[in-house]
Design a protein around this motif. Sequence first.
Motif, mmCIF file in Angstrom:
data_model
loop_
_atom_site.group_PDB
_atom_site.id
_atom_site.type_symbol
_atom_site.label_atom_id
_atom_site.label_comp_id
_atom_site.label_asym_id
_atom_site.label_seq_id
_atom_site.Cartn_x
_atom_site.Cartn_y
_atom_site.Cartn_z
ATOM 1 N N GLU A 76 0.946 -1.276 0.100
ATOM 2 C CA GLU A 76 -0.211 0.340 0.111
ATOM 3 C C GLU A 76 0.543 0.709 0.016
ATOM 4 O OE1 GLU A 76 -2.785 -0.162 2.671
ATOM 5 O OE2 GLU A 76 -3.579 -1.877 2.337
ATOM 6 N N LEU A 77 1.893 1.650 0.414
ATOM 7 C CA LEU A 77 3.131 2.328 1.099
ATOM 8 C C LEU A 77 3.406 2.676 -0.401
ATOM 9 C CD1 LEU A 77 3.624 4.699 2.509
ATOM 10 C CD2 LEU A 77 5.869 3.057 3.757
ATOM 11 N N ALA A 78 4.225 1.646 -1.423
ATOM 12 C CA ALA A 78 4.820 1.705 -2.028
ATOM 13 C C ALA A 78 3.636 1.907 -3.467
ATOM 14 C CB ALA A 78 5.007 0.687 -2.700
ATOM 15 N N GLN A 79 2.326 1.791 -3.548
ATOM 16 C CA GLN A 79 1.298 1.514 -4.248
ATOM 17 C C GLN A 79 0.474 3.786 -4.347
ATOM 18 O OE1 GLN A 79 -1.261 -1.359 -3.870
ATOM 19 N NE2 GLN A 79 -1.058 -1.550 -5.452
ATOM 20 N N GLN A 80 1.479 3.957 -3.314
ATOM 21 C CA GLN A 80 0.728 5.114 -3.137
ATOM 22 C C GLN A 80 1.952 6.392 -3.474
ATOM 23 O OE1 GLN A 80 0.225 6.017 1.569
ATOM 24 N NE2 GLN A 80 -1.222 5.117 1.019
ATOM 25 N N GLU A 81 2.987 5.752 -3.431
ATOM 26 C CA GLU A 81 4.837 6.591 -3.842
ATOM 27 C C GLU A 81 4.599 6.693 -4.700
ATOM 28 O OE1 GLU A 81 5.950 8.886 -2.447
ATOM 29 O OE2 GLU A 81 4.931 8.144 -0.474
ATOM 30 N N ASN A 82 3.353 5.927 -5.845
ATOM 31 C CA ASN A 82 3.727 5.602 -7.431
ATOM 32 C C ASN A 82 4.655 4.844 -7.620
ATOM 33 O OD1 ASN A 82 1.431 6.161 -8.209
ATOM 34 N ND2 ASN A 82 1.490 8.033 -8.398
ATOM 35 N N ILE A 83 5.777 3.978 -7.008
ATOM 36 C CA ILE A 83 6.806 2.885 -7.252
ATOM 37 C C ILE A 83 6.329 1.540 -8.418
ATOM 38 C CG2 ILE A 83 8.588 1.254 -6.393
ATOM 39 C CD1 ILE A 83 8.281 3.141 -4.001
ATOM 40 N N ASN A 84 7.088 1.134 -9.383
ATOM 41 C CA ASN A 84 7.130 0.638 -10.471
ATOM 42 C C ASN A 84 7.774 -0.753 -9.860
ATOM 43 O OD1 ASN A 84 7.721 -1.715 -11.944
ATOM 44 N ND2 ASN A 84 7.325 -0.448 -13.337
ATOM 45 N N PHE A 85 6.175 -1.704 -8.725
ATOM 46 C CA PHE A 85 7.564 -3.020 -8.497
ATOM 47 C C PHE A 85 8.279 -3.795 -9.017
ATOM 48 C CE2 PHE A 85 3.874 -2.064 -5.915
ATOM 49 C CZ PHE A 85 3.798 -1.937 -4.706
ATOM 50 N N SER A 86 7.695 -4.260 -10.396
ATOM 51 C CA SER A 86 9.059 -4.961 -11.433
ATOM 52 C C SER A 86 10.206 -4.246 -11.578
ATOM 53 C CB SER A 86 8.315 -4.470 -12.850
ATOM 54 O OG SER A 86 7.090 -5.641 -12.346
ATOM 55 N N GLN A 87 10.508 -2.451 -12.000
ATOM 56 C CA GLN A 87 11.523 -1.864 -11.907
ATOM 57 C C GLN A 87 11.839 -2.110 -10.219
ATOM 58 O OE1 GLN A 87 11.327 2.376 -12.671
ATOM 59 N NE2 GLN A 87 13.368 2.940 -12.443
ATOM 60 N N THR A 88 11.662 -2.281 -9.267
ATOM 61 C CA THR A 88 12.387 -1.862 -8.241
ATOM 62 C C THR A 88 12.865 -3.609 -7.877
ATOM 63 O OG1 THR A 88 10.650 0.204 -7.182
ATOM 64 C CG2 THR A 88 11.534 -1.491 -5.681
ATOM 65 N N LEU A 89 12.367 -4.314 -8.118
ATOM 66 C CA LEU A 89 12.585 -6.272 -7.869
ATOM 67 C C LEU A 89 13.813 -6.194 -8.550
ATOM 68 C CD1 LEU A 89 12.535 -8.178 -6.758
ATOM 69 C CD2 LEU A 89 10.535 -9.234 -8.566
ATOM 70 N N THR A 90 14.375 -5.449 -9.689
ATOM 71 C CA THR A 90 15.075 -5.663 -11.329
ATOM 72 C C THR A 90 15.878 -5.156 -10.652
ATOM 73 O OG1 THR A 90 13.283 -6.130 -12.658
ATOM 74 C CG2 THR A 90 15.674 -5.195 -13.337
ATOM 75 N N GLU A 91 15.877 -4.178 -9.767
ATOM 76 C CA GLU A 91 16.891 -2.980 -9.419
ATOM 77 C C GLU A 91 18.409 -3.744 -8.108
ATOM 78 O OE1 GLU A 91 15.284 0.666 -8.863
ATOM 79 O OE2 GLU A 91 15.644 1.500 -11.381
ATOM 80 N N ALA A 92 16.982 -3.921 -7.310
ATOM 81 C CA ALA A 92 17.575 -4.991 -5.866
ATOM 82 C C ALA A 92 18.028 -6.603 -5.964
ATOM 83 C CB ALA A 92 16.603 -4.819 -5.329
ATOM 84 N N LEU A 93 17.781 -6.594 -7.469
ATOM 85 C CA LEU A 93 18.165 -8.323 -7.342
ATOM 86 C C LEU A 93 19.838 -8.023 -8.141
ATOM 87 C CD1 LEU A 93 14.869 -9.958 -8.526
ATOM 88 C CD2 LEU A 93 16.906 -10.700 -7.011
ATOM 89 N N LYS A 94 19.693 -7.071 -9.082
ATOM 90 C CA LYS A 94 20.959 -6.414 -9.103
ATOM 91 C C LYS A 94 21.907 -6.000 -8.926
ATOM 92 C CE LYS A 94 19.374 -5.291 -14.372
ATOM 93 N NZ LYS A 94 19.265 -4.804 -15.578
ATOM 94 N N ASP A 95 21.430 -5.333 -8.257
ATOM 95 C CA ASP A 95 22.136 -4.848 -6.822
ATOM 96 C C ASP A 95 23.120 -6.203 -5.930
ATOM 97 O OD1 ASP A 95 23.616 -3.027 -5.111
ATOM 98 O OD2 ASP A 95 22.031 -2.924 -4.144
ATOM 99 N N LYS A 96 21.819 -6.625 -5.854
ATOM 100 C CA LYS A 96 22.067 -8.365 -4.402
ATOM 101 C C LYS A 96 22.815 -9.129 -4.855
ATOM 102 C CE LYS A 96 20.991 -10.352 -1.032
ATOM 103 N NZ LYS A 96 20.701 -10.096 0.453
ATOM 104 N N LEU A 97 22.800 -9.379 -6.392
ATOM 105 C CA LEU A 97 24.341 -10.250 -7.254
ATOM 106 C C LEU A 97 24.871 -9.656 -8.016
ATOM 107 C CD1 LEU A 97 20.759 -12.315 -8.868
ATOM 108 C CD2 LEU A 97 22.025 -12.382 -7.714
ATOM 109 N N ASP A 98 24.975 -8.320 -7.361
ATOM 110 C CA ASP A 98 26.195 -7.228 -8.126
ATOM 111 C C ASP A 98 26.140 -7.810 -9.491
ATOM 112 O OD1 ASP A 98 28.461 -6.265 -7.529
ATOM 113 O OD2 ASP A 98 29.776 -7.505 -7.608
ATOM 114 N N VAL A 99 25.070 -7.655 -10.087
ATOM 115 C CA VAL A 99 25.756 -7.214 -12.111
ATOM 116 C C VAL A 99 24.543 -6.486 -12.324
ATOM 117 C CG1 VAL A 99 25.513 -10.246 -12.277
ATOM 118 C CG2 VAL A 99 23.104 -8.518 -12.309
#
Length: 128
Positions: free
Chosen positions: A105-128
Amino acid sequence: MSTKLVYPATFEQDGDYVLVQFPDVPSAMTQGDSIEQAYEMAEEVLGLVLEDEKEAPKASTVSDIQKRYPDKQVALIGIDMAAYRRKYHSKGIKTNVTIPEWLKELAQQENINFSQTLTEALKDKLDV
């Protein structure tokens, strides 16, 4: 299989084209209009042939290949299979994730793109 691989390739002028073959990877062969294009095509075909292999073939030395093919030029072609997969297999796929309701709900209020955020987080976590 290691992510970074290097194989010797033979280059041979054949009329208007430069033919490229990998003696250690027989199904990997290509050609180019110029030596530069042939080199680029060599990297692509090597990735294409090796992408589904569980174990990479053992690479010969440049001197062994040069002895076997004295009339051809020999060069080492390197490929980073992880980079190859990112370049050629980056289509988006749908996946389900579970997150706390309040966070959604908080992310939706901030208009956060879930797919983009998950992709960025996974790339950061995997160091790619």
